[in-house]
Design a protein around this motif. Structure first.
Motif, PDB file in Angstrom:
ATOM      1  N   LYS A 217     -12.279   3.300  -4.345  1.00  8.23           N
ATOM      2  CA  LYS A 217     -12.245   2.922  -3.070  1.00  8.23           C
ATOM      3  C   LYS A 217     -13.423   3.831  -2.456  1.00  8.23           C
ATOM      4  O   LYS A 217     -13.169   5.119  -2.445  1.00  8.23           O
ATOM      5  CB  LYS A 217     -10.864   3.076  -2.467  1.00  8.23           C
TER       6      LYS A 217
ATOM      7  N   TYR B  37      -8.683 -12.376   2.292  1.00  9.53           N
ATOM      8  CA  TYR B  37      -7.613 -13.082   3.487  1.00  9.53           C
ATOM      9  C   TYR B  37      -7.983 -14.728   3.614  1.00  9.53           C
ATOM     10  O   TYR B  37      -7.485 -15.350   4.331  1.00  9.53           O
ATOM     11  CB  TYR B  37      -8.714 -12.702   4.937  1.00  9.53           C
TER      12      TYR B  37
ATOM     13  N   SER C 227     -11.896  -6.587   4.806  1.00  7.34           N
ATOM     14  CA  SER C 227     -12.086  -7.388   5.840  1.00  7.34           C
ATOM     15  C   SER C 227     -13.333  -7.467   6.449  1.00  7.34           C
ATOM     16  O   SER C 227     -13.894  -8.499   7.257  1.00  7.34           O
ATOM     17  CB  SER C 227     -11.125  -6.316   6.981  1.00  7.34           C
TER      18      SER C 227
ATOM     19  N   LYS D  44     -13.739   9.174   6.430  1.00  4.67           N
ATOM     20  CA  LYS D  44     -12.681   9.429   5.361  1.00  4.67           C
ATOM     21  C   LYS D  44     -13.650   9.838   4.153  1.00  4.67           C
ATOM     22  O   LYS D  44     -13.229   9.517   2.897  1.00  4.67           O
ATOM     23  CB  LYS D  44     -11.941   8.126   4.974  1.00  4.67           C
TER      24      LYS D  44
ATOM     25  N   ASP E 110      -5.393   8.829   5.990  1.00  7.47           N
ATOM     26  CA  ASP E 110      -4.455   8.541   4.911  1.00  7.47           C
ATOM     27  C   ASP E 110      -3.433   9.638   4.329  1.00  7.47           C
ATOM     28  O   ASP E 110      -2.620   9.296   3.501  1.00  7.47           O
ATOM     29  CB  ASP E 110      -5.183   8.135   3.694  1.00  7.47           C
TER      30      ASP E 110
ATOM     31  N   ARG F  13      -9.111  -2.058  10.123  1.00  6.69           N
ATOM     32  CA  ARG F  13      -8.459  -0.595  10.876  1.00  6.69           C
ATOM     33  C   ARG F  13      -8.042  -1.098  12.320  1.00  6.69           C
ATOM     34  O   ARG F  13      -7.247  -0.826  12.932  1.00  6.69           O
ATOM     35  CB  ARG F  13      -9.446   0.502  11.055  1.00  6.69           C
TER      36      ARG F  13
ATOM     37  N   LYS G  33     -12.767  -1.713  -4.500  1.00  4.62           N
ATOM     38  CA  LYS G  33     -12.818  -1.877  -3.227  1.00  4.62           C
ATOM     39  C   LYS G  33     -14.090  -1.356  -2.500  1.00  4.62           C
ATOM     40  O   LYS G  33     -14.011  -0.101  -2.492  1.00  4.62           O
ATOM     41  CB  LYS G  33     -11.483  -1.565  -2.671  1.00  4.62           C
TER      42      LYS G  33
ATOM     43  N   ASP H 248       0.898  -1.117   0.001  1.00  2.27           N
ATOM     44  CA  ASP H 248      -0.070  -0.069  -0.004  1.00  2.27           C
ATOM     45  C   ASP H 248       0.917   1.304   0.019  1.00  2.27           C
ATOM     46  O   ASP H 248       1.974   1.300   0.731  1.00  2.27           O
ATOM     47  CB  ASP H 248      -0.724   0.026   1.152  1.00  2.27           C
TER      48      ASP H 248
HETATM   49  C1  PBG Z   1      -5.579   1.799   3.766  1.00  2.82           C
HETATM   50  C2  PBG Z   1      -6.318   0.790   3.655  1.00  2.82           C
HETATM   51  C3  PBG Z   1      -7.749   0.350   4.174  1.00  2.82           C
HETATM   52  C4  PBG Z   1      -7.647  -0.902   3.732  1.00  2.82           C
HETATM   53  C5  PBG Z   1      -6.649  -1.297   2.665  1.00  2.82           C
HETATM   54  N1  PBG Z   1      -5.841  -0.197   2.753  1.00  2.82           N
HETATM   55  C6  PBG Z   1      -8.517   0.987   5.209  1.00  2.82           C
HETATM   56  C7  PBG Z   1      -9.093   2.250   4.855  1.00  2.82           C
HETATM   57  O1  PBG Z   1      -9.130   2.821   3.978  1.00  2.82           O
HETATM   58  O2  PBG Z   1      -9.582   2.693   6.140  1.00  2.82           O
HETATM   59  C8  PBG Z   1      -9.016  -1.900   3.883  1.00  2.82           C
HETATM   60  C9  PBG Z   1      -8.751  -3.243   3.718  1.00  2.82           C
HETATM   61  C10 PBG Z   1      -9.858  -4.215   4.386  1.00  2.82           C
HETATM   62  O3  PBG Z   1     -10.762  -3.625   4.935  1.00  2.82           O
HETATM   63  O4  PBG Z   1      -9.655  -5.402   4.061  1.00  2.82           O
HETATM   64  N2  PBG Z   1      -5.606   2.893   3.417  1.00  2.82           N
END
Ligand code: PBG
Length: 330
Positions: A202, A320, A282, A225, A137, A212, A256, A125
């Motif tokens: 995203k 995962y 996640s 965000k 971020d 998180r 995503k 990332d």
């Molecule tokens: C961070 C990032 C996030 C995820 C991947 N990179 C979280 C966010 O933007 O808060 C989420 C991945 C997941 O939920 O499995 N930039």
């Protein structure tokens, strides 16, 4: 589309009757090459730390990496994605640990590259949220995440990770214009072959909650965000994001979260001929895994969910579950 034939001449159940026949006409399938395995990293030695909200997913200390990578290579997983769970004491408002060449991700890249060379790809990332004390971020001024100032830092983070040996940089920050700036800078520093997988689409999503938790940004995150990640009400805007990122030099794009956004994957595929990677995030994982653990649904739900990504047109899936494919795809 033309539908030819009609009942009773046509009986669609004929081809479904036997397993051999179903296999003969199947339109989509999954193989290990379709997967990217995320790995969470922590400081320390001999650690395999459970993540409460994600059953069977762990944070690993660096000395535990080799067996994971060995297994991934054996199972023919093409790439791993590294995510650091950074010690709170190393976080600050600028996320400066992101630029420390001894940080967890940098050390992990070097370890893996030294031992495995190009047997497996490494994706990292590009974003500051694992490193900032506020969990955002980028860098903040008066409660707003600054765009251009953040991009300057992301460029340096990208160059650093490329120097360490990262194969695929994945900006997940959603700042405007960062793909072009990162591409330019990579080329200037001699990293013409380092790929960029843009998290182009995203959404500001509640499905990221357990992640998180995993990287330790949940409790410290102030606000949300929404002023940089996308509004889940929009899909035309998704196409604009992808169009810009392709022009700026993205090799692949990410959509995503995954399952609630299959329409977006399909839309991107129809409009742009570019590899699309889906992220089964996640929260999706957590819902499935906890449902299975509690006995509410059978574990066959995993294969069904993953196959849906292929049907929608995704080239690969960050999941995962990618460390357990031998059991799932069987
Ligand atoms: C961070 C990032 C996030 C995820 C991947 N990179 C979280 C966010 O933007 O808060 C989420 C991945 C997941 O939920 O499995 N930039």
């Amino acid at each position: 589309m033309i539908i030819t034939g009609k009942f009773p001449n046509l009986r669609l159940r004929r081809s479904r009757r036997n397993n051999w026949s179903r296999r003969l006409v199947e339109e989509n399938n999954l193989s290990p090459s379709d997967f990217i395995l995320p790995i969470f990293l922590i400081d320390g030695k001999n650690k395999k730390q459970p993540i409460k909200t994600m059953p069977d997913v762990f944070r690993y200390s660096l000395d535990k990496l080799y067996p994971l990578i060995d297994k991934a290579i054996k199972n023919k997983i093409p790439m791993v994605a590294l995510f650091p769970s950074t010690d709170k004491r190393k976080k600050n408002i600028l996320g400066s640990e992101a630029l420390n060449e001894d940080n967890l991700v940098c050390k992990a890249i070097q370890l893996i590259k030294k031992r495995y060379k190009n047997q497996i790809g490494i994706m990292c990332d590009v974003a500051l949220d694992p490193y900032t004390s506020h969990g955002h971020d980028g860098i903040i001024k008066s409660g707003y995440v600054l765009n251009d100032e953040t991009v300057e830092i992301l460029i340096n983070q990208s160059i650093l990770q490329a120097q360490m040996g990262c194969d695929v940089l994945a900006p997940s920050d959603m700042m405007d214009g960062r793909i072009g700036e990162i591409r330019k800078s990579l080329d200037r520093h001699g990293f013409k072959m380092t790929q960029i997988l843009s998290y182009a689409i995203k959404y500001a999503s509640t499905f990221y909650g357990p992640f998180r938790d995993a990287v330790g940004s949940k409790k410290i995150l102030k606000g949300n965000k929404k002023d940089y990640q996308m509004d889940f009400r929009n899909s035309e805007e998704a196409l604009r994001e992808v169009a810009l990122d392709i022009k700026e030099g993205a090799d692949m794009v990410m959509v995503k979260p995954g399952l609630p956004y299959l329409d977006i994957i399909k839309l991107v595929k129809q409009n742009f001929k570019i590899p699309v990677i889906a992220y089964q995030v996640s929260g999706e994982y957590s819902l499935l895994a906890n449902g299975i653990t509690k006995g509410y649904v059978d574990k066959k739900i995993i294969l069904e969910s993953l196959l849906a990504f292929k049907r929608s047109g995704a080239n690969a899936i960050v999941s995962y579950y990618a460390d357990r494919l031998d059991k799932i795809l069987d």
